[in-house]
Design an enzyme around this catalytic site. Sequence first.
Site, PDB file in Angstrom:
ATOM      1  CB  THR A 131      -0.927   0.246   1.136  1.00 20.93           C
ATOM      2  OG1 THR A 131      -0.191   0.219   2.316  1.00 20.93           O
ATOM      3  CG2 THR A 131      -1.818  -1.398   1.388  1.00 20.93           C
ATOM      4  CG  ASP A 132      -0.224   5.000  -1.759  1.00 18.19           C
ATOM      5  OD1 ASP A 132       0.145   4.497  -2.665  1.00 18.19           O
ATOM      6  OD2 ASP A 132      -1.505   5.433  -2.117  1.00 18.19           O
ATOM      7  CB  CYS A 133       1.018   4.065   4.613  1.00 21.12           C
ATOM      8  SG  CYS A 133      -0.721   3.007   4.662  1.00 21.12           S
ATOM      9  CE1 TYR A 134       2.508  -0.011   8.205  1.00 15.20           C
ATOM     10  CE2 TYR A 134       0.249  -0.064   7.173  1.00 15.20           C
ATOM     11  CZ  TYR A 134       1.222   0.026   8.147  1.00 15.20           C
ATOM     12  OH  TYR A 134       0.784   0.434   9.630  1.00 15.20           O
ATOM     13  N   PRO A 135       4.971  -0.116   1.822  1.00 12.05           N
ATOM     14  CG  PRO A 135       6.753   1.570   1.251  1.00 12.05           C
ATOM     15  CD  PRO A 135       5.711   1.215   2.248  1.00 12.05           C
TER      16      PRO A 135
END
Length: 393
Positions: A131-135
Amino acid sequence: MRTIAEINDRIRQRQAVVWTVEELKANVAEMGVTQAAKQVDVITTGTFEPMESSGAILNLGQTDPPIKIRQCWLDGVPTYSGFGAVDLYLGATQVGETSDGEEMREKGGGDVIEDLIAGNPVQLRAVGQVTDCYPRASFETTITRDTINQFYLFNPRNLYQNFIVGVNGGDRPLFTYLGPLQPRLGNAVYSNPGALSPLLNDPDLQLIGIGTRIFLGGGVGYVAWEGTQHFPLQKRLPNRTPIGPAATLALIGDAKQMDRRWVRGCYFKSYGPSLMLGVGVPLPVLHEEVVARCAVRDQDLAAPIVDFSIPRRVRPTFGLISYQQLKSGRIVVDGKSVRVAPLASLFLSRQVALELKQWITAGTFTLTEAVAPIPADRTFLPQDVWGSQMTID
């Protein structure tokens, strides 16, 4: 006679009189309930037996870049990751997997929990949801109990208040959670340590509640809630002890404090992995009735003999048998003399009670007031009742 606060004052001053439950029973036989109650402040109970409804919560600490773990394996054992990004739950009975996805039946969550408690390194392999916060998409490393933030046991169902005796009246061996049962009543297995068992010495849970401090796996733990399948409405003898599985407790404790002597992974042939766990419960002597209840003997406790050869939720029984008879090594089932053995370690159950006694006597373990009682009115809800009401159009 006493309050928990008064008992704790005596513990801190190292003046408390602490007896194991076996010492209490012997002293009652010699001097009677009233005199024993005047002398003792705390009674320690213990058990060391398989408790498969157990597991550990781990928080790894975040990686850089961060990862949102959605699949994870610890030494090849799948670990649940469906909540916080690097929070995991490792079930004691989870079966290990090889690299190609085949099961490693003799390796399970209980073994990994034991290794972590022992300070051994454990291989971690994780797959992330990008995700954007967990790349980050994946992560591999080696962890120990000292390199992760939290590592604590949270066990949904421990300390069964009584259980069953398993036999096999069929024609082939059966491999069960009690271990192998030989055909044609070739053996019998019981799991509860009887008069040593914590909840059989406090049958109505008047001394044990949410927040009670206990010995858990060689460290300090607490009663967190009622356990799953908690069934206090089980039929009971006049002494208030149940004649089958009854109350259970959910337990919690910091696994970083624990000792692998008291937390051992195990495996039941053709059934699966589990966890042997030592649990000790202190019972404060607040009044004489506490001693009277703890004076219960193996001949005063009974368990049902259940035939596992019938593949049903409710199986036929061969009646009740006393723990005194069970501990003799042989019982009579349907007219046949049958050898019988405990699944719990009676020796280590005694050692749990003794170690807890030593902690209290040394002033390093005090008692707690429960913040709420364990419910006494839970019924048992089987799924077949609901399933029978369903229709398919």
